[in-house]
Write an enzyme that holds these catalytic residues in place. Structure first.
Site, PDB file in Angstrom:
ATOM      1  CB  SER A  46     125.263  -0.989 -27.445  1.00 38.60           C
ATOM      2  OG  SER A  46     125.023  -1.994 -28.163  1.00 38.60           O
ATOM      3  CD  GLU A  47     129.599  -4.689 -31.267  1.00 37.69           C
ATOM      4  OE1 GLU A  47     130.622  -5.059 -30.447  1.00 37.69           O
ATOM      5  OE2 GLU A  47     128.891  -5.546 -31.907  1.00 37.69           O
TER       6      GLU A  47
END
Lengths: 212, 231
Positions: A46-47
């Site tokens: 996840s960024e």
């Protein structure tokens, strides 16, 4: 019958091999994680700096410090790790993400992607991490409805909306079909949803669709 | 003796000037220094440029800072998070300057500022509207966009634990923009949940060495902010 949202996500998940590190965008892309069987080890990044994201937490087991890019509460899998934003995007920009799955307004036959702005003046544009992912992931696949709500094609010769990335999309999963985007050929049919014909997919596309 | 711990949020924000550029940590509500944002509203500095990932929700925190007219310009990647009513109103009325930056570019601009690098090239946004007016250059056959470092006067960051040297330990996905923002400002202020004795924080766990931090204030966040609508 065309695929529904979950079936589209499941169809895409079937093509994700063990060992890949995968970043999922918001919307239908997020559903992909639910369809990768537990015994197939795929690492979800996840960024916001989570590597090894697991499913949503059970009620009562939520950790408020643990969210994904869509700001939803998540869990970790065994082997997970955290980094800050600079390192998370170094991972993305540096080509360490095997696959990024994004939604789209339009995909052009040369692989151009438009998914961040509609160009309407009173709406502020919001890009998030889409441009970094489009430019940096090893491969970018799109999962989206084949046409807009009012029936206009989203697979086009040339994007009309502002671009997110140039020549970056390799494959598109829609409710009707799976379509490769090849540099020399453009859109090439790879698979059809049950009961859907090539002619129907072509009729609902704004660019030439090739058979293998 | 080095002691960066201050007694109150007001003391932590003392001296923030009008016209400052302020970096605000957090991704959604996680890692967001809510008490410092409220404190900045109280403190009163105006004509601010703020840089952060989102543009606030509802009428609290960053949204309220904008609503009470303290913000001239916002630099962010995703102004449309949940309920961005204040941002959208001000933006539509032309009362707020917006600079949209891709999220990874925003992070790297801040990191570069902290690392003494004035500019860098990235493939992100090449050929798009967000590269317009920026210098580009080709390396090995690919086009890259030059992006400039984003230096700030003030950074407001949030961490789980700190000691009196200002060493910070993050929790979960709460690091996000905080470590790089702490590096990139003249004055870095940290809001933390727990203060530990010097030596209690394991050196491997320290996400931001105290060298980057000027002031630390302890704020017990309680349980309220955990509600879904606060994310």
């Amino acid at each position: 019958m065309p695929f529904d949202r979950n079936q589209m996500a499941a169809r895409l998940a079937a093509d994700v091999p063990e060992g890949w590190c995968v970043n999922l965008g918001i919307g239908i892309p997020t559903l992909v994680a639910n369809h990768v069987p537990a015994e197939r080890e795929v690492i979800f990044q996840s960024e916001n700096g989570v590597i090894g994201m697991g499913p949503a937490p059970a009620k009562g087991a939520e950790d408020p410090w643990l969210i994904n890019a869509g700001k939803q509460l998540i869990t970790l899998v065994k082997g997970a790790s955290f980094v800050g934003h600079a390192d998370s995007f170094a991972m993305i920009r540096g080509g360490h993400i095997d696959l990024c799955v994004l939604g789209a307004f339009e995909v052009a036959e040369n692989g151009d992607l438009a998914n961040w702005a509609t160009g309407e003046n009173d709406t502020a544009p919001a890009v998030g991490g889409a441009m970094d992912l489009a430019a940096g992931a090893k491969r970018v696949w799109v999962v989206m409805e084949h046409t807009t709500k009012d029936g206009r094609p989203k697979l086009v010769e040339k994007c009309s909306y502002p671009l997110t990335g140039l020549r970056c999309i390799r494959r598109v999963y829609t409710n009707l079909a799976v379509i490769d985007v090849l540099p020399e050929k453009g859109f090439v049919l790879r698979d059809l949803a049950p009961g859907v014909t090539f002619e129907e997919v072509q009729a609902k596309s704004g660019a030439k669709l090739h058979l293998n | 003796m080095i002691n960066k711990i201050v007694a109150s949020v007001a003391e932590a924000l003392d001296g923030v000037k009008d016209g400052s550029t302020v970096l605000i940590g957090g991704f959604g509500a996680v890692g967001q220094p809510d008490a410092l944002i409220e404190g900045l509203i109280e403190q009163g500095a105006k004509n601010l440029t703020i840089a952060l990932n989102n543009a606030g929700s509802g009428h609290v925190g960053v949204a309220r800072l904008m609503e009470v007219g303290r913000v001239r310009k916002i630099i962010c990647s995703f102004p449309r998070s949940s309920d961005p009513v204040v941002f959208e109103t001000l933006y539509r009325e032309g009362k707020l300057e917006l600079e949209i930056t891709p999220q990874g570019t925003l992070a790297e601009r801040i990191r570069a500022a902290g690392a003494g690098i004035p500019a860098f090239y990235t493939a992100t946004a090449a050929g798009t509207l967000l590269a317009r007016g920026k210098e580009t250059r080709e390396f090995d056959g690919r086009e890259y966009v030059m992006e400039k470092a984003l230096k700030a006067d003030v950074a407001l960051v949030e961490a789980w634990e700190a000691d009196r040297w200002g060493n910070l330990v993050y929790r979960g996905s709460g690091a996000n923009f905080n470590p790089i923002m702490a590096m990139a400002a003249e004055l870095t202020v940290a809001q933390v949940q727990h203060i530990r004795e010097l030596g209690e924080l394991h050196p491997h766990m320290v996400g931001t060495p105290g060298v980057y931090v000027n002031r630390v204030v302890q704020v017990d966040r309680g349980g309220d902010w955990l509600k879904p609508e606060a994310r």
